[in-house]
Design a protein around this motif. Structure first.
Motif, short mmCIF file in Angstrom:
data_model
loop_
_atom_site.label_atom_id
_atom_site.label_comp_id
_atom_site.label_asym_id
_atom_site.label_seq_id
_atom_site.Cartn_x
_atom_site.Cartn_y
_atom_site.Cartn_z
N PHE A 285 9.00 -1.96 2.13
CA PHE A 285 8.58 -0.88 3.04
C PHE A 285 7.09 -0.62 2.89
CE2 PHE A 285 8.17 3.63 4.22
CZ PHE A 285 8.72 3.58 5.50
N ALA A 286 6.60 -0.60 1.66
CA ALA A 286 5.17 -0.37 1.43
C ALA A 286 4.33 -1.48 2.04
CB ALA A 286 4.89 -0.26 -0.07
N ILE A 287 4.76 -2.73 1.89
CA ILE A 287 4.02 -3.86 2.48
C ILE A 287 4.00 -3.75 4.00
CG2 ILE A 287 4.06 -6.36 2.82
CD1 ILE A 287 5.24 -6.58 -0.03
N THR A 288 5.13 -3.38 4.58
CA THR A 288 5.20 -3.19 6.04
C THR A 288 4.24 -2.10 6.48
OG1 THR A 288 7.52 -3.87 6.04
CG2 THR A 288 6.73 -2.68 7.97
N LEU A 289 4.17 -1.01 5.72
CA LEU A 289 3.25 0.08 6.05
C LEU A 289 1.80 -0.36 5.96
CD1 LEU A 289 4.76 3.27 4.34
CD2 LEU A 289 4.55 2.79 6.79
N VAL A 290 1.48 -1.20 4.98
CA VAL A 290 0.11 -1.71 4.86
C VAL A 290 -0.25 -2.51 6.10
CG1 VAL A 290 -1.38 -3.32 3.61
CG2 VAL A 290 0.06 -1.72 2.34
N ILE A 291 0.65 -3.35 6.57
CA ILE A 291 0.40 -4.15 7.76
C ILE A 291 0.21 -3.26 8.99
CG2 ILE A 291 1.39 -5.87 9.33
CD1 ILE A 291 2.80 -7.08 6.87
N ILE A 292 1.08 -2.26 9.14
CA ILE A 292 0.96 -1.32 10.27
C ILE A 292 -0.38 -0.59 10.21
CG2 ILE A 292 1.89 0.82 11.24
CD1 ILE A 292 4.68 -0.19 10.44
N SER A 293 -0.77 -0.17 9.02
CA SER A 293 -2.03 0.55 8.85
C SER A 293 -3.22 -0.35 9.17
CB SER A 293 -2.15 1.09 7.42
OG SER A 293 -1.10 1.99 7.14
N MET A 294 -3.14 -1.62 8.81
CA MET A 294 -4.21 -2.56 9.13
C MET A 294 -4.34 -2.75 10.64
SD MET A 294 -3.64 -5.43 6.13
CE MET A 294 -4.92 -6.52 6.77
N LEU A 295 -3.22 -2.85 11.33
CA LEU A 295 -3.25 -2.97 12.78
C LEU A 295 -3.83 -1.71 13.41
CD1 LEU A 295 0.22 -4.66 13.44
CD2 LEU A 295 -2.03 -5.72 13.65
N ALA A 296 -3.47 -0.54 12.85
CA ALA A 296 -4.02 0.71 13.35
C ALA A 296 -5.53 0.76 13.13
CB ALA A 296 -3.33 1.89 12.66
N ALA A 297 -5.99 0.28 11.97
CA ALA A 297 -7.42 0.25 11.68
C ALA A 297 -8.14 -0.69 12.63
CB ALA A 297 -7.66 -0.16 10.23
N TRP A 298 -7.52 -1.82 12.95
CA TRP A 298 -8.11 -2.77 13.90
C TRP A 298 -8.31 -2.11 15.26
CZ3 TRP A 298 -6.16 -5.25 18.37
CH2 TRP A 298 -6.94 -6.33 18.83
N GLU A 299 -7.32 -1.33 15.69
CA GLU A 299 -7.45 -0.65 16.97
C GLU A 299 -8.45 0.50 16.88
OE1 GLU A 299 -3.07 -1.52 18.95
OE2 GLU A 299 -3.60 0.51 18.37
N TRP A 300 -8.49 1.18 15.75
CA TRP A 300 -9.44 2.29 15.60
C TRP A 300 -10.88 1.81 15.70
CZ3 TRP A 300 -8.04 7.43 15.10
CH2 TRP A 300 -9.10 8.33 14.94
N GLY A 301 -11.10 0.53 15.41
CA GLY A 301 -12.45 0.00 15.53
C GLY A 301 -13.05 0.26 16.90
#
Length: 285
Positions: free
Chosen positions: A28-44
């Protein structure tokens, strides 16, 4: 558009629920890291970075930061009292109070940050990092004794947010006349806002009848109301940043729904606020 939104929702909702209950805590933590990375990519984009390579670096740095924070956690300890978690959740409360002031005073507030990429990146971190730790804090709630309690809590918050979003959309379409925040998001109305609160309240009542949520009714009510209000703030805050960036959607990762941030903007506020109130303010440990 509506058809594709419904199809995507029917596909994603079972996947999300399955991830909540079936993934082990590490997965679950690894999945959250991936989701957060995608969110950061969009926040760019919201921060003013239009180049793909720059946004990739933002995503990687976000992933490295969260991974580093995970590795600083003591082994076999999952309590919310750990400083990495508690400090981040308290920080989230402060950030969303500031975000509320920014939304209420927009566009005047934008004159202080629209030309600063650094500030907009900080705003992104204050949105994504507490969301990550709020999700993890709720999921690992009593994990050592009953591994599914935290999953029920997370599902409860998600249903609150989904109910508020769906109710606001439906009531706004049917009865919307008075604009909620015309300078930030002209499509949102007070009628939709009230409809969202009513819908989420109904869902919360029905869910609490059947789900194993062991908490005082007054505590549950306060946390639920504040989290629902925070979900609307998260939506409005992302709309404000998108307006400044002159984009309609944060991305196109989800067919019919736009970007990932467009789907989790309400959760980025509701989850850490709910977790902070439930676990730290009221001390439900």
């Amino acid at each position: 558009m509506l058809k594709s939104r419904l199809i995507t929702a029917f596909v994603l909702i079972p996947v999300v629920i399955a991830a909540l209950f079936l993934l082990p805590l590490a997965g679950f933590a690894i999945t959250l890291v991936i989701i957060s990375m995608l969110a950061a990519w969009e926040w760019g984009q919201l921060a003013g970075f239009t180049g793909g390579s720059q946004r990739v670096w933002l995503a990687l740095l976000c992933g490295l930061l969260l991974t580093f924070m995970l590795f600083t956690l003591p082994a076999y300890q999952h309590g919310v009292h750990l400083s990495q978690i508690s400090a981040t959740l308290w920080l989230a409360l402060g950030w969303w109070v500031i975000a509320l002031l920014m939304v209420l005073s927009y566009p005047t507030s934008a004159s202080f940050w629209r030309r600063s990429r650094a500030l907009r990146l900080v705003f992104g971190l204050l949105t994504i990092v507490p969301f990550f730790w709020g999700m993890l804090a709720l999921r690992q709630f009593h994990y050592d004794t009953e591994r599914f309690v935290g999953a029920w809590w997370l599902l409860y918050v998600m249903l609150l947010v989904w109910g508020a979003d769906s109710g606001a959309y439906l009531f706004g379409k049917l009865f919307g006349k008075h604009k909620l925040a015309p300078k930030v998001s002209p499509g949102k109305t007070w009628e939709g806002f009230v409809g969202g609160l009513v819908t989420s309240a109904l869902i919360a009542w029905l869910f609490s009848l059947f789900a194993p949520l062991s908490v005082a009714l007054s505590t549950l009510l306060i946390c639920s109301v504040v989290a629902t209000l925070a979900s609307s703030l998260g939506d409005l805050t992302e709309s404000m940043f998108k307006r400044e960036a002159q984009i309609k959607d944060s991305g196109n990762l989800i067919p019919g729904h736009g970007g990932l941030l467009d789907r989790i903007d309400s959760l980025t506020a509701a989850v850490p606020v709910f977790a902070c109130l439930l676990l730290l303010v009221f001390g439900t440990l």
